[in-house]
Design an enzyme around this catalytic site. Structure first.
Site, PDB file in Angstrom:
ATOM      1  N   GLY A  86       0.863  -1.186   0.000  1.00 26.53           N
ATOM      2  CA  GLY A  86       0.000   0.000   0.000  1.00 26.53           C
ATOM      3  C   GLY A  86       0.890   1.223   0.000  1.00 26.53           C
ATOM      4  O   GLY A  86       1.885   1.262   0.719  1.00 26.53           O
ATOM      5  N   VAL A  99      16.672   8.657  -2.580  1.00 26.73           N
ATOM      6  CA  VAL A  99      17.468   7.495  -3.019  1.00 26.73           C
ATOM      7  C   VAL A  99      18.066   7.767  -4.401  1.00 26.73           C
ATOM      8  O   VAL A  99      19.248   7.509  -4.650  1.00 26.73           O
ATOM      9  CB  VAL A  99      16.584   6.214  -3.034  1.00 26.73           C
ATOM     10  CG1 VAL A  99      17.245   5.094  -3.802  1.00 26.73           C
ATOM     11  CG2 VAL A  99      16.263   5.776  -1.602  1.00 26.73           C
ATOM     12  N   THR A 103       4.933   2.505   5.460  1.00 24.94           N
ATOM     13  CA  THR A 103       3.566   1.999   5.529  1.00 24.94           C
ATOM     14  C   THR A 103       2.781   2.830   6.520  1.00 24.94           C
ATOM     15  O   THR A 103       3.284   3.120   7.617  1.00 24.94           O
ATOM     16  CB  THR A 103       3.498   0.532   5.963  1.00 24.94           C
ATOM     17  OG1 THR A 103       2.150   0.240   6.365  1.00 24.94           O
ATOM     18  CG2 THR A 103       4.413   0.191   7.121  1.00 24.94           C
ATOM     19  N   ILE A 104       1.563   3.198   6.135  1.00 27.29           N
ATOM     20  CA  ILE A 104       0.767   4.013   7.074  1.00 27.29           C
ATOM     21  C   ILE A 104       0.458   3.235   8.344  1.00 27.29           C
ATOM     22  O   ILE A 104       0.172   3.808   9.376  1.00 27.29           O
ATOM     23  CB  ILE A 104      -0.545   4.520   6.428  1.00 27.29           C
ATOM     24  CG1 ILE A 104      -1.472   3.371   6.031  1.00 27.29           C
ATOM     25  CG2 ILE A 104      -0.254   5.441   5.267  1.00 27.29           C
ATOM     26  CD1 ILE A 104      -2.901   3.827   5.769  1.00 27.29           C
ATOM     27  N   ASP A 105       0.495   1.888   8.273  1.00 33.21           N
ATOM     28  CA  ASP A 105       0.095   1.070   9.426  1.00 33.21           C
ATOM     29  C   ASP A 105       1.124   1.104  10.559  1.00 33.21           C
ATOM     30  O   ASP A 105       0.823   0.732  11.690  1.00 33.21           O
ATOM     31  CB  ASP A 105      -0.096  -0.391   9.000  1.00 33.21           C
ATOM     32  CG  ASP A 105      -1.094  -0.530   7.866  1.00 33.21           C
ATOM     33  OD1 ASP A 105      -1.991   0.322   7.774  1.00 33.21           O
ATOM     34  OD2 ASP A 105      -0.966  -1.473   7.074  1.00 33.21           O
ATOM     35  N   ARG A 152     -24.992  12.565  19.094  1.00 36.12           N
ATOM     36  CA  ARG A 152     -24.987  11.219  18.519  1.00 36.12           C
ATOM     37  C   ARG A 152     -23.744  10.459  18.965  1.00 36.12           C
ATOM     38  O   ARG A 152     -22.657  11.034  19.100  1.00 36.12           O
ATOM     39  CB  ARG A 152     -24.948  11.294  16.995  1.00 36.12           C
ATOM     40  CG  ARG A 152     -26.239  11.789  16.406  1.00 36.12           C
ATOM     41  CD  ARG A 152     -26.088  12.016  14.915  1.00 36.12           C
ATOM     42  NE  ARG A 152     -27.377  12.327  14.329  1.00 36.12           N
ATOM     43  CZ  ARG A 152     -27.544  12.971  13.191  1.00 36.12           C
ATOM     44  NH1 ARG A 152     -26.492  13.392  12.510  1.00 36.12           N
ATOM     45  NH2 ARG A 152     -28.751  13.190  12.726  1.00 36.12           N
ATOM     46  N   ARG A 184      -4.546  -2.300   8.900  1.00 33.38           N
ATOM     47  CA  ARG A 184      -4.414  -3.731   8.575  1.00 33.38           C
ATOM     48  C   ARG A 184      -4.643  -4.565   9.827  1.00 33.38           C
ATOM     49  O   ARG A 184      -5.744  -4.563  10.341  1.00 33.38           O
ATOM     50  CB  ARG A 184      -3.040  -4.026   7.948  1.00 33.38           C
ATOM     51  CG  ARG A 184      -2.953  -5.404   7.318  1.00 33.38           C
ATOM     52  CD  ARG A 184      -1.787  -5.500   6.358  1.00 33.38           C
ATOM     53  NE  ARG A 184      -2.104  -4.883   5.110  1.00 33.38           N
ATOM     54  CZ  ARG A 184      -2.544  -5.533   4.032  1.00 33.38           C
ATOM     55  NH1 ARG A 184      -2.672  -6.831   4.052  1.00 33.38           N
ATOM     56  NH2 ARG A 184      -2.825  -4.901   2.928  1.00 33.38           N
ATOM     57  N   ALA A 211     -10.824  10.896  21.446  1.00 31.15           N
ATOM     58  CA  ALA A 211     -11.916   9.922  21.373  1.00 31.15           C
ATOM     59  C   ALA A 211     -12.161   9.368  22.777  1.00 31.15           C
ATOM     60  O   ALA A 211     -11.292   9.453  23.660  1.00 31.15           O
ATOM     61  CB  ALA A 211     -11.528   8.791  20.430  1.00 31.15           C
ATOM     62  N   GLU A 241      -9.541  -1.189  11.802  1.00 35.73           N
ATOM     63  CA  GLU A 241     -10.295  -1.977  10.820  1.00 35.73           C
ATOM     64  C   GLU A 241     -10.204  -3.495  11.073  1.00 35.73           C
ATOM     65  O   GLU A 241      -9.401  -3.946  11.879  1.00 35.73           O
ATOM     66  CB  GLU A 241      -9.786  -1.668   9.411  1.00 35.73           C
ATOM     67  CG  GLU A 241      -8.348  -2.111   9.166  1.00 35.73           C
ATOM     68  CD  GLU A 241      -7.892  -1.887   7.737  1.00 35.73           C
ATOM     69  OE1 GLU A 241      -8.710  -1.869   6.816  1.00 35.73           O
ATOM     70  OE2 GLU A 241      -6.668  -1.734   7.551  1.00 35.73           O
TER      71      GLU A 241
HETATM   72  O1  F6P Z   1      -1.155  -1.391   4.430  1.00 38.91           O
HETATM   73  C1  F6P Z   1      -1.747  -0.173   4.185  1.00 38.91           C
HETATM   74  C2  F6P Z   1      -3.240  -0.321   4.069  1.00 38.91           C
HETATM   75  O2  F6P Z   1      -3.798   0.938   3.777  1.00 38.91           O
HETATM   76  C3  F6P Z   1      -3.930  -0.954   5.278  1.00 38.91           C
HETATM   77  O3  F6P Z   1      -4.146  -0.025   6.302  1.00 38.91           O
HETATM   78  C4  F6P Z   1      -5.187  -1.483   4.671  1.00 38.91           C
HETATM   79  O4  F6P Z   1      -5.671  -2.588   5.393  1.00 38.91           O
HETATM   80  C5  F6P Z   1      -4.730  -1.914   3.307  1.00 38.91           C
HETATM   81  O5  F6P Z   1      -3.557  -1.184   3.013  1.00 38.91           O
HETATM   82  C6  F6P Z   1      -5.707  -1.692   2.206  1.00 38.91           C
HETATM   83  O6  F6P Z   1      -5.186  -2.314   1.094  1.00 38.91           O
HETATM   84  P1  F6P Z   1      -5.651  -2.045  -0.392  1.00 38.91           P
HETATM   85  O7  F6P Z   1      -5.048  -0.746  -0.831  1.00 38.91           O
HETATM   86  O8  F6P Z   1      -5.097  -3.203  -1.143  1.00 38.91           O
HETATM   87  O9  F6P Z   1      -7.145  -1.988  -0.383  1.00 38.91           O
END
Ligand code: F6P
Length: 325
Positions: free
Chosen positions: A11, A23, A125-127, A162, A171, A186, A222
């Site tokens: 991703g 790079v 990776t954003i995760d 609400r 992920r 939150a 998620e």
């Molecule tokens: O790994 C980055 C990510 O955005 C996760 O947070 C997410 O679960 C996944 O990629 C979504 O993947 P795709 O872009 O294949 O839908």
């Protein structure tokens, strides 16, 4: 001619372009030719590369996405394709392949290393679930994007009294939910590292309502709940309006934050310095704000970099039972 290769993989993450630019520029400064493979391991298998120049990367530094495309490559789990890829890279005489990506990309890199290709990996990776580093490129940008959206959602939910259930990416990890949940104040954060069943969430919501909060915000990572179905159930069971929002890809796009840009530069510089020094098969990372390296075969086995300490602090701060009514 000395040569290196580069891919952006998995991703995409804001800051990948900044790292690619670094790079490419560093490799040219050190007298290397730089070959960019399009679509990550797909390009490695298909030998789809081009000689990337400083002019190519001149305009991309602060853009999200990736100039050379990022992709996941299922075929690369198959040893047959790993071998094709490794042979392509060896035939080009690369000193190393720089892999800019997340933990799936690291697994591919380890396979190449086992087949005799030198790989230098940069976490992006954003995760933030590459466990050999405290910080991956893109995480800070995604957390800022998510926090902006959570701030907005909280305001409208508060005005309408609400409950809200808001799903973040991540992920299999809860880092984005935890950081953006904390930063946006939150009330409840649900992460896979500490799975909460529906009863737990109900109890937390009930506590918040009892203690006078008419718009509890529940931020969830998620892959844990069907948030639309959960919102309907909550609305029915509490007799209180509830809305679900999935933040989705809006977290992943956009300009990288300053923090991610700085990280991209630091990792990119380190990668070329390591290659030029003859280092082999390393994952670059950060520890206590210092650049560190871990052998790739060890990096892929490391377990977690989830900030349990922050999670505990969040729970302590947000337990309504700790508050005087
Ligand atoms: O790994 C980055 C990510 O955005 C996760 O947070 C997410 O679960 C996944 O990629 C979504 O993947 P795709 O872009 O294949 O839908």
């Amino acid at each position: 001619m000395k040569r290196i290769g580069v891919i952006t993989s998995g991703g995409d993450a804001p800051g990948m372009n900044a790292c690619l630019k670094t790079v490419v520029e560093m490799s040219h400064n050190y007298g290397y030719e730089c070959l960019a493979f399009r679509r990550a391991y797909k390009g490695v298998i298909a030998n789809d590369y081009f000689n990337i120049t400083k002019a190519d990367v001149a305009p991309i530094f602060n853009n999200g996405g990736s100039l050379i495309y990022s992709a996941r490559c299922k075929e690369f789990f198959d040893p047959k394709y790993q071998e094709i890829g490794a042979n392509n890279l060896k035939a080009l005489g690369l000193r190393a392949l720089v892999v800019i990506g997340g933990n799936g990309s690291y697994l591919g890199a380890e396979c190449l290393a086992n087949l005799g290709v030198n790989v230098i990996c940069i976490p992006a990776t954003i995760d933030n679930d590459v466990h050999s580093t405290t910080e991956a490129i893109g995480f800070d940008s995604a957390v800022n994007n998510a926090t902006d959206m959570l701030d907005n959602i909280k305001q409208t939910m508060q005005a309408n009294e609400r409950i809200s259930i808001i799903e973040c990416m991540g992920r299999h990890g809860g880092n984005i939910a935890l950081y953006s949940g904390m930063a946006s104040q939150a009330d409840i954060v649900a992460v896979p590292e500490d799975p909460l069943d529906k009863e737990h969430i109900y109890r937390f919501i009930r506590d918040q309502l009892n203690y006078g909060n008419a718009s509890p915000t529940v931020v969830v990572a998620e892959k844990q709940y069907d948030v639309y179905a959960l919102a309907k159930e909550i609305e029915r069971d509490f007799g209180h309006e509830c809305r679900a929002v999935i933040l989705g890809y809006m977290q992943r796009g956009g300009r990288p934050t300053v923090k991610d840009r700085m990280l991209a530069i630091r990792y990119g510089v380190a990668a070329i310095e390591l290659i030029d020094a003859g280092e082999q098969n390393l994952a670059i990372g950060l520890d206590n704000d210092l650049i560190v390296t871990t052998p790739i075969n060890r990096a892929v086995k490391m377990q977690t970099n989830f900030r349990q300490d922050l999670y505990e602090a969040f729970k302590q701060l947000n337990n309504p039972r700790n508050k005087v009514k």
